[in-house]
Design a protein around this motif. Structure first.
Motif, PDB file in Angstrom:
ATOM      1  N   SER A 168     -12.265  -3.456  11.319  1.00  0.00           N
ATOM      2  CA  SER A 168     -12.994  -4.716  11.159  1.00  0.00           C
ATOM      3  C   SER A 168     -13.039  -5.152   9.697  1.00  0.00           C
ATOM      4  N   TRP A 169     -13.013  -4.198   8.770  1.00  0.00           N
ATOM      5  CA  TRP A 169     -13.066  -4.543   7.348  1.00  0.00           C
ATOM      6  C   TRP A 169     -11.735  -5.055   6.798  1.00  0.00           C
ATOM      7  N   LEU A 170     -10.636  -4.506   7.273  1.00  0.00           N
ATOM      8  CA  LEU A 170      -9.340  -4.789   6.666  1.00  0.00           C
ATOM      9  C   LEU A 170      -8.824  -6.190   6.993  1.00  0.00           C
ATOM     10  N   LYS A 171      -8.184  -6.788   6.004  1.00  0.00           N
ATOM     11  CA  LYS A 171      -7.439  -8.015   6.235  1.00  0.00           C
ATOM     12  C   LYS A 171      -6.219  -7.698   7.114  1.00  0.00           C
ATOM     13  N   PRO A 172      -5.699  -8.678   7.831  1.00  0.00           N
ATOM     14  CA  PRO A 172      -4.482  -8.442   8.618  1.00  0.00           C
ATOM     15  C   PRO A 172      -3.327  -7.912   7.768  1.00  0.00           C
ATOM     16  N   SER A 173      -3.312  -8.242   6.480  1.00  0.00           N
ATOM     17  CA  SER A 173      -2.257  -7.798   5.574  1.00  0.00           C
ATOM     18  C   SER A 173      -2.624  -6.520   4.819  1.00  0.00           C
ATOM     19  N   GLY A 174      -3.804  -5.941   5.130  1.00  0.00           N
ATOM     20  CA  GLY A 174      -4.283  -4.775   4.397  1.00  0.00           C
ATOM     21  C   GLY A 174      -3.719  -3.470   4.932  1.00  0.00           C
ATOM     22  N   LEU A 175      -4.170  -2.372   4.328  1.00  0.00           N
ATOM     23  CA  LEU A 175      -3.743  -1.053   4.792  1.00  0.00           C
ATOM     24  C   LEU A 175      -4.821  -0.034   4.504  1.00  0.00           C
ATOM     25  N   MET A 176      -4.759   1.083   5.210  1.00  0.00           N
ATOM     26  CA  MET A 176      -5.635   2.207   4.897  1.00  0.00           C
ATOM     27  C   MET A 176      -4.786   3.427   4.594  1.00  0.00           C
TER      28      MET A 176
END
Length: 278
Positions: A168-176
């Motif tokens: 829920s926190w990450l942008k669609p373009s983000g990563l973990m």
């Protein structure tokens, strides 16, 4: 720094604007390094409040010096147990070039970060430190570019909720990016002996500790991150010989595979699935 370098190797070539760290412990050093690399916002979430502002200001001042000197990253000789391993421990100038460093290490920016450390409990600050945590509402939905942790996810009991919060926190373009340690942390003689303990024995061993290892293997993490809506981008396994066999594990782990019993650590990079961005 290792997480940033490996994210770059996995195809994410931009320094993240907003980063979040799970379980920083007593030092916010990794997040401060992210700010010195060019990030503009850092969230630090922990189980218990460990961080000390004065100590972190000292850590920050030391990091500033290392960045200004383009110092090498501490290698396997200095930190032999830290993963992921890197192909090179030279300062990552291919990620942080001189133009980027001039911006991120500008004197006025250094002063603002240093002041932010002292006010880290302010939710409107450049640095937001929260303990305890496990609330997806702590961060605006789809506002974070990168989430990372170092040997933390093996301690979180509500893992499904944790992966859901991160999605829920990450942008669609983000990563973990996560380093996960599946070993017993010294609680048993065998590195994987914790998987032989019955539920009753484990409860007695845990006692009144506020948290301990959750005993979840690699396969469980993989399933939960996929269920939460992530695709695995990169994965580095580290294995150890196992004296424990499938017939020796507790009933709860009776479906363990050979891989579950041999993977002692893993480093994963995952991104929100294009099919599950909500």
């Amino acid at each position: 720094m290792r997480h940033l370098i490996n994210a770059y190797a996995c195809g994410h070539i931009q320094v993240p604007e907003t980063v979040a760290e799970l379980g920083p412990g007593d030092s916010l050093g990794v997040g401060l390094a992210a700010l010195l690399s060019g990030a503009s916002r850092y969230y630090a979430f922990d189980f218990i409040k460990y961080a000390d502002n004065l100590e972190n200001i000292q850590v920050f001042d030391e990091l500033v010096q290392l960045f200004n000197e383009n110092a090498d990253i501490p290698d396997e000789q200095e930190f032999p147990e830290v993963i992921p391993k890197l192909d090179s421990y030279k300062f990552p100038s291919h990620v942080l070039d001189s133009r980027q460093l001039r911006r991120s290490l500008a004197p006025d920016r250094i002063r603002r970060i240093r002041a932010a450390i002292a006010a880290a409990s302010d939710s409107d600050n450049m640095i937001t430190y929260v303990a305890p945590w496990l609330d997806s509402g702590l961060v605006k939905s789809h506002s974070v570019d990168m989430i990372f942790s170092q040997a933390v996810l093996e301690h979180i009991d509500p893992l499904r909720e944790a992966y859901g919060a991160m999605h829920s926190w990450l942008k669609p373009s983000g990563l973990m990016s996560h380093s996960i340690d599946f070993k017993s942390h010294g609680l048993t003689t065998d590195w994987n002996g914790h998987w032989t303990q019955s539920e009753i024995a484990w409860k007695l061993l845990r006692g009144k500790r506020p948290y301990m290892i959750n005993r979840q293997p690699y396969a469980t993490h993989l399933k939960l991150l996929q269920d939460a809506g992530f695709d695995l981008l990169c994965d580095q396994h580290y294995k150890l010989p196992s004296r424990i066999t499938g017939s020796m594990v507790a009933r709860r782990f009776s479906k363990f595979s050979e891989a579950d019993l041999s993977i002692s650590e893993t480093f994963i990079v995952a991104v929100p699935s294009a099919r599950r961005v909500s």
